[in-house]
Design a protein around this motif. Structure first.
Motif, mmCIF file in Angstrom:
data_model
loop_
_atom_site.group_PDB
_atom_site.id
_atom_site.type_symbol
_atom_site.label_atom_id
_atom_site.label_comp_id
_atom_site.label_asym_id
_atom_site.label_seq_id
_atom_site.Cartn_x
_atom_site.Cartn_y
_atom_site.Cartn_z
ATOM 1 N N VAL A 12 12.375 -13.669 0.721
ATOM 2 C CA VAL A 12 11.604 -12.475 0.601
ATOM 3 C C VAL A 12 11.298 -12.041 1.948
ATOM 4 O O VAL A 12 10.735 -10.769 1.815
ATOM 5 C CB VAL A 12 10.368 -12.517 -0.307
ATOM 6 C CG1 VAL A 12 10.758 -12.918 -1.994
ATOM 7 C CG2 VAL A 12 9.433 -13.698 0.121
ATOM 8 N N GLN A 13 11.456 -12.475 2.937
ATOM 9 C CA GLN A 13 11.208 -11.917 4.389
ATOM 10 C C GLN A 13 12.376 -11.819 4.826
ATOM 11 O O GLN A 13 13.373 -12.717 5.017
ATOM 12 C CB GLN A 13 10.133 -12.980 4.920
ATOM 13 C CG GLN A 13 8.984 -12.941 4.276
ATOM 14 C CD GLN A 13 7.897 -14.055 5.073
ATOM 15 O OE1 GLN A 13 8.033 -14.428 6.223
ATOM 16 N NE2 GLN A 13 6.835 -14.094 4.871
ATOM 17 N N GLY A 14 12.499 -10.798 5.863
ATOM 18 C CA GLY A 14 13.694 -10.493 6.436
ATOM 19 C C GLY A 14 14.723 -9.968 5.710
ATOM 20 O O GLY A 14 16.161 -9.836 6.052
ATOM 21 N N VAL A 15 14.383 -9.365 4.666
ATOM 22 C CA VAL A 15 15.499 -8.783 3.897
ATOM 23 C C VAL A 15 14.864 -7.560 3.086
ATOM 24 O O VAL A 15 15.542 -7.139 2.071
ATOM 25 C CB VAL A 15 15.589 -9.953 2.524
ATOM 26 C CG1 VAL A 15 16.601 -11.117 2.846
ATOM 27 C CG2 VAL A 15 14.557 -9.963 1.656
ATOM 28 N N GLY A 16 14.186 -6.792 3.752
ATOM 29 C CA GLY A 16 13.679 -5.570 3.516
ATOM 30 C C GLY A 16 12.812 -5.572 2.287
ATOM 31 O O GLY A 16 12.907 -4.263 1.512
ATOM 32 N N PHE A 17 12.094 -6.481 2.201
ATOM 33 C CA PHE A 17 11.208 -6.524 0.836
ATOM 34 C C PHE A 17 10.002 -5.775 0.953
ATOM 35 O O PHE A 17 9.665 -4.804 0.026
ATOM 36 C CB PHE A 17 10.660 -7.964 0.658
ATOM 37 C CG PHE A 17 10.617 -8.348 -0.925
ATOM 38 C CD1 PHE A 17 11.576 -8.622 -1.633
ATOM 39 C CD2 PHE A 17 9.145 -8.458 -1.349
ATOM 40 C CE1 PHE A 17 11.254 -8.946 -2.893
ATOM 41 C CE2 PHE A 17 8.715 -8.543 -2.590
ATOM 42 C CZ PHE A 17 9.989 -8.830 -3.241
ATOM 43 N N ARG A 18 9.359 -5.635 2.128
ATOM 44 C CA ARG A 18 8.163 -4.795 2.208
ATOM 45 C C ARG A 18 8.477 -3.155 1.984
ATOM 46 O O ARG A 18 7.630 -2.552 1.262
ATOM 47 C CB ARG A 18 7.322 -5.256 3.609
ATOM 48 C CG ARG A 18 6.649 -6.335 3.438
ATOM 49 C CD ARG A 18 6.074 -6.915 4.527
ATOM 50 N NE ARG A 18 7.022 -7.235 5.680
ATOM 51 C CZ ARG A 18 6.378 -7.180 7.178
ATOM 52 N NH1 ARG A 18 5.186 -7.100 7.342
ATOM 53 N NH2 ARG A 18 7.498 -7.612 7.897
ATOM 54 N N PRO A 19 9.535 -2.725 2.815
ATOM 55 C CA PRO A 19 9.575 -1.255 2.544
ATOM 56 C C PRO A 19 10.231 -1.076 1.194
ATOM 57 O O PRO A 19 9.808 -0.049 0.590
ATOM 58 C CB PRO A 19 10.907 -1.075 3.407
ATOM 59 C CG PRO A 19 11.023 -2.347 4.366
ATOM 60 C CD PRO A 19 10.207 -3.288 3.902
ATOM 61 N N PHE A 20 10.704 -2.152 0.550
ATOM 62 C CA PHE A 20 11.119 -1.738 -0.894
ATOM 63 C C PHE A 20 10.047 -1.575 -1.774
ATOM 64 O O PHE A 20 9.796 -0.676 -2.685
ATOM 65 C CB PHE A 20 12.073 -3.141 -1.383
ATOM 66 C CG PHE A 20 12.058 -3.149 -3.082
ATOM 67 C CD1 PHE A 20 13.263 -2.313 -3.497
ATOM 68 C CD2 PHE A 20 11.349 -4.240 -3.462
ATOM 69 C CE1 PHE A 20 12.983 -2.496 -4.911
ATOM 70 C CE2 PHE A 20 11.611 -4.440 -4.874
ATOM 71 C CZ PHE A 20 12.466 -3.444 -5.646
ATOM 72 N N VAL A 21 8.994 -2.673 -1.609
ATOM 73 C CA VAL A 21 7.830 -2.582 -2.207
ATOM 74 C C VAL A 21 7.040 -1.261 -1.939
ATOM 75 O O VAL A 21 6.517 -0.828 -2.927
ATOM 76 C CB VAL A 21 6.849 -3.821 -1.990
ATOM 77 C CG1 VAL A 21 5.454 -3.484 -2.857
ATOM 78 C CG2 VAL A 21 7.634 -5.112 -2.690
ATOM 79 N N PHE A 22 6.994 -0.808 -0.867
ATOM 80 C CA PHE A 22 6.239 0.286 -0.533
ATOM 81 C C PHE A 22 6.723 1.534 -1.321
ATOM 82 O O PHE A 22 6.173 2.173 -2.061
ATOM 83 C CB PHE A 22 6.409 0.600 1.012
ATOM 84 C CG PHE A 22 5.810 1.876 1.583
ATOM 85 C CD1 PHE A 22 4.365 1.726 2.137
ATOM 86 C CD2 PHE A 22 6.528 2.998 1.597
ATOM 87 C CE1 PHE A 22 3.893 2.873 2.418
ATOM 88 C CE2 PHE A 22 5.608 4.186 2.036
ATOM 89 C CZ PHE A 22 4.593 3.891 2.575
ATOM 90 N N SER A 23 8.094 1.534 -1.279
ATOM 91 C CA SER A 23 8.751 2.852 -2.040
ATOM 92 C C SER A 23 8.377 2.611 -3.533
ATOM 93 O O SER A 23 8.426 3.581 -4.297
ATOM 94 C CB SER A 23 10.234 3.018 -1.732
ATOM 95 O OG SER A 23 11.038 1.996 -2.046
ATOM 96 N N LEU A 24 8.499 1.442 -3.918
ATOM 97 C CA LEU A 24 8.438 1.240 -5.123
ATOM 98 C C LEU A 24 6.994 1.478 -5.696
ATOM 99 O O LEU A 24 6.718 2.175 -6.771
ATOM 100 C CB LEU A 24 8.508 -0.193 -5.683
ATOM 101 C CG LEU A 24 8.894 -0.745 -7.342
ATOM 102 C CD1 LEU A 24 10.444 0.054 -7.692
ATOM 103 C CD2 LEU A 24 9.114 -2.193 -7.409
ATOM 104 N N ALA A 25 6.105 1.107 -5.099
ATOM 105 C CA ALA A 25 4.483 1.363 -5.092
ATOM 106 C C ALA A 25 4.431 2.945 -5.168
ATOM 107 O O ALA A 25 3.798 3.702 -6.062
ATOM 108 C CB ALA A 25 3.699 0.688 -4.117
#
Ligand code: ZN
Ligand code: ZN
Ligand code: FE
Length: 756
Positions: A12-25
């Protein structure tokens, strides 16, 4: 209104997870934050309960392409009335392990940019993003970030830095981020290592290749030889330079449609070819004599009804294939005969220079050598042959959690090792044959690298029973040095357990375990085994009759020796083309005196014997060659007759060998003999399984061991066992060969610890 705290574990790290969660939220109008914390992702969201449910649903169902969620926990916490959603720069725990993704072929968005004249990365061979690009092969140490990869020597330009820092950019925290401004550069070299002065090294290379020259190309995990696959003379010259190498070469083509020109491609095969893992997929060739539009040179895969095909696996390869257009290229490991593939710039001239006409390299070093993965489809399911680039080091789930961290060192040939931690088995890339000292050194280095990468300090080391395996020696030494426990596991028991582990089974199985060799518990070399067993242990229900293995390893390289052993055992008079009476006499003497001739029940060696008896192969240049060629011959023919066989205990091979020898004397065509031999083996398996089922009530059968890379055997055995209402298990995640051994070793060790 409600607030939830969510913890996500896995890759879950280094795979674009946080930006993905950001746009989902943002999409669900949720407020809160996302941050990395000690190898996992923590999220807090507040909003309407329905929105949170839908948010969680999407998180589970459609995470970013490289992410692998292994665990997601969620609980309610008090509301904080926040007004926005933010990506928090985490109090990143530097010592925590981070799952590293495999090396991944360019994603669609990157490919689009690659060929977009307006884009600043137009034709840049090193573009990547959080969803694609090199990973494992560039890691030097942990934690995984740019400074500790081979990209560390390329300071980011301001534009790349801005993308890297922007949580909404698709390159946010993409460690290997690069552009023409700041990224690596291509370099064309002469065979002596002199830089060729040219503005466009790739174009220079392509022109040479299309003129019939032999190139060396720096790939993702190592150097490859490249030449025009249509050009018989070039391909033959490449074989000559690689030193009598008879292994089939793989080819690279620009896209699936081009693959269809040469081969039949099913839906499942097309999916594998185009997957971002980009393995070599073995495909059935179209009838070659039919005069296709792009004929492949015969020397690419002589006499072979199959062809290994892959699509471009990096932006550099995408550019190369776009430039050669419809031309298929040979793309084969850059090595001499069977040595490990070359991957270090400082050695490539010495190792391969004299073999190449031109070299295309670049200044981004490869730190971890990673061979191409090889796979195929049998009856609609993937059957991995080599699990390496694009697959490793992605974890495989274990049936249970490891009570303690474990290292399983695998076998000797096709070595792969594994680390067990929690419910994860981290299988290494393909290390290769530990007989080669350089491969052994990398085995030692990469065990250390993986331990660091995944934060695992083994408290138990598992190994094979064979005392002469380098991996066994390493395990025993290491256990003694570290003062920890070691555990020896029988070879075929490990094969069986690896199959059970990948299917998450926990019930006894009939194991049909056929391979070249594995140390038995009676000091004989096993390899034609019928077990009933599970992780806890096994009973050897039946096996093939013991014959001598005259000369040990010599017999593996010279199948005619097995021909002598089986011929003599069956009371047949045998001879082999190019082998003198005196030579066969000497081998017979060895057998009679038992000199350097252990007993073996190996089916791999039975294939060798038959292959030698029918005159297909007296000597081989790689392991399994004789058996493969026998399989290719059998493919041509559909004779339904069987040879006589006797399934007493042990299974008597003498009637079979006598019948083969008779057919040879009567000059029966080789494909017919090969076909009847395969059918007979299938029948033997089915009959013995029925006997075992009657005696034990066990109805599930697992097929494992390298012999089951044979597609005819695997396919027909499966179908016939299914017709008899057995439940069949085959490998889909790890190879049936010794490349999958470590997973079984690990599973057996976990079971042992758990039941103490
Ligand atoms: Zn990308
Ligand atoms: Zn840049
Ligand atoms: Fe094996």
């Amino acid at each position: 209104m409600q607030r939830s705290a969510i913890t996500v574990r896995g890759v879950v790290q280094g795979v674009g997870f946080r930006p993905f969660v950001f746009s989902l939220a943002s999409r669900f109008q949720l407020r809160g934050f996302v941050r990395n914390h000690a190898g996992e992702v923590r999220i807090e969201v507040e909003g309407s309960p329905e929105s949170i449910q839908r948010f969680l649903g999407e998180l589970r169902e459609a995470p970013p392409p490289l992410a692998r969620i292994t665990d997601l926990q969620c609980h309610q916490i008090p509301i904080r009335n926040e007004i926005e959603f933010r990506i928090e720069s985490s109090e990143e725990n530097r010592s925590a392990p981070v799952f590293v993704s495999p090396d991944i072929a360019p994603c669609d968005a990157c490919l689009q940019e690659l060929f977009d004249r307006e884009n600043r990365r137009y034709l840049h061979p090193f573009l990547n993003c959080t969803n694609c690009g090199p990973r494992l092969t560039i890691i030097e140490s942990v934690p995984y970030d740019r400074e500790r990869t081979t990209m560390g020597r390329f300071p980011m330009c301001p534009k790349c830095q801005a993308e890297y820092d922007d949580p909404l950019d698709r390159r946010f925290h993409a460690q290997p981020i690069a552009c023409p401004e700041c990224g690596p550069r291509l370099i064309a070299l002469t065979p002596k290592g002199e830089t060729i002065a040219t503005d466009d090294p790739l174009n220079f290379f392509v022109v040479q290749i299309l003129q019939g020259k032999i190139g060396v190309l720096k790939g993702v995990g190592g150097f490859h030889f490249v030449c025009d696959a249509r050009n018989e003379q070039s391909v033959r010259e490449l074989r000559r330079r690689k030193h009598r190498n008879e292994k089939p070469f793989a080819i690279m083509v620009a896209d699936v449609n081009l693959a269809r020109v040469f081969c039949h491609v099913t839906a499942e095969e097309s999916e594998l070819l185009t997957s971002q893992r980009r393995p070599i997929v073995l495909l059935t060739t179209r009838n070659r004599s039919a005069g296709t539009e792009f004929p492949i040179a015969e020397s690419v895969a002589p006499n072979n009804p199959e062809l290994g095909v892959m699509l471009p696996c990096s932006p550099l390869h995408s550019l190369l294939m776009a430039m050669v257009g419809n031309v298929p290229l040979v793309m084969t490991s850059g090595n001499r005969s069977d040595e490990p593939i070359a991957y270090q710039d400082e050695n490539v001239i010495e190792q391969l220079g004299t073999l190449a006409d031109v070299i295309l390299t670049h200044d981004r070093p490869i730190h971890v050598r990673c061979d191409d993965s090889v796979t195929r489809v049998i009856l609609g399911d993937e059957l991995p042959i080599r699990r390496s680039r694009g697959y490793a080091p992605e974890p495989i789930s274990l049936p249970w959690g490891c009570p303690r961290p474990i290292l399983a060192v695998g076998g000797q040939l096709k070595n792969v090792f594994a680390l067990g931690n929690g419910r994860h088995a981290f299988l290494s890339h393909h290390i290769g044959d530990l007989d080669h000292y350089s491969a052994y050194l990398e085995f030692e280095r990469d065990v250390k690298l993986y331990e660091d990468l995944f934060g695992v300090v083994p408290e138990l080391i598992v190994h094979d029973l064979h005392p002469d395996y380098s991996s066994t020696g390493f395990a025993i030494q290491r256990a003694a040095n570290d003062g920890i426990e070691s555990l020896g596991v029988q070879h075929h028991h490990a094969h069986l357990a690896s199959l059970m582990a990948e299917h998450n089974l926990d019930e006894p199985l009939i194991g049909v375990l056929f391979d070249g060799s594995g140390m038995g518990t009676d000091d004989a070399i096993w390899g034609g085994e019928f077990f009933v067993g599970d992780y806890g242990g096994f009973t050897r229900k039946n096996h093939f009759r013991y014959v001598r293995l005259p000369g040990g390893d010599h017999a593996v390289r010279e199948p005619w020796r097995m021909g002598v052993a089986h011929g003599r055992d069956a009371g047949c008079d045998v001879s082999f083309p190019g082998i003198s009476q005196q030579q066969t006499g000497l081998v017979k003497q060895m057998i009679e005196q038992g000199f350097n001739s252990p007993y073996t029940s190996s089916v791999g060696r039975l294939f060798d014997a038959v292959s030698a008896l029918v005159g297909v192969r007296t000597h081989v240049s790689y392991e399994g060659q004789a058996a493969m060629e026998l399989q290719w011959l059998a493919t041509e023919c559909d004779d339904p007759r069987l040879y006589p066989f006797d399934v007493s205990k042990p299974i008597d091979t003498r009637p079979l060998i006598q019948a083969v020898a008779d057919d040879v004397k009567r000059c029966v065509p080789t494909p017919i003999i090969a076909r009847r031999f395969h059918s007979t083996l299938v029948k033997i398996i089915v009959t013995v399984c029925q006997q075992i089922r009657s005696a034990t009530g066990v109805n599930a059968v697992g097929l494992s061991g390298g012999v089951f890379l044979n597609s005819i055997l695997t396919c027909e055995t499966t179908l016939q066992l299914q017709a008899e209402e057995f439940r069949i298990y085959r490998h889909r995640l790890v190879p049936p060969s010794d490349g999958g051994l470590c997973l079984g070793q690990l599973a057996i060790a976990v079971h042992r610890l758990k039941n103490r």
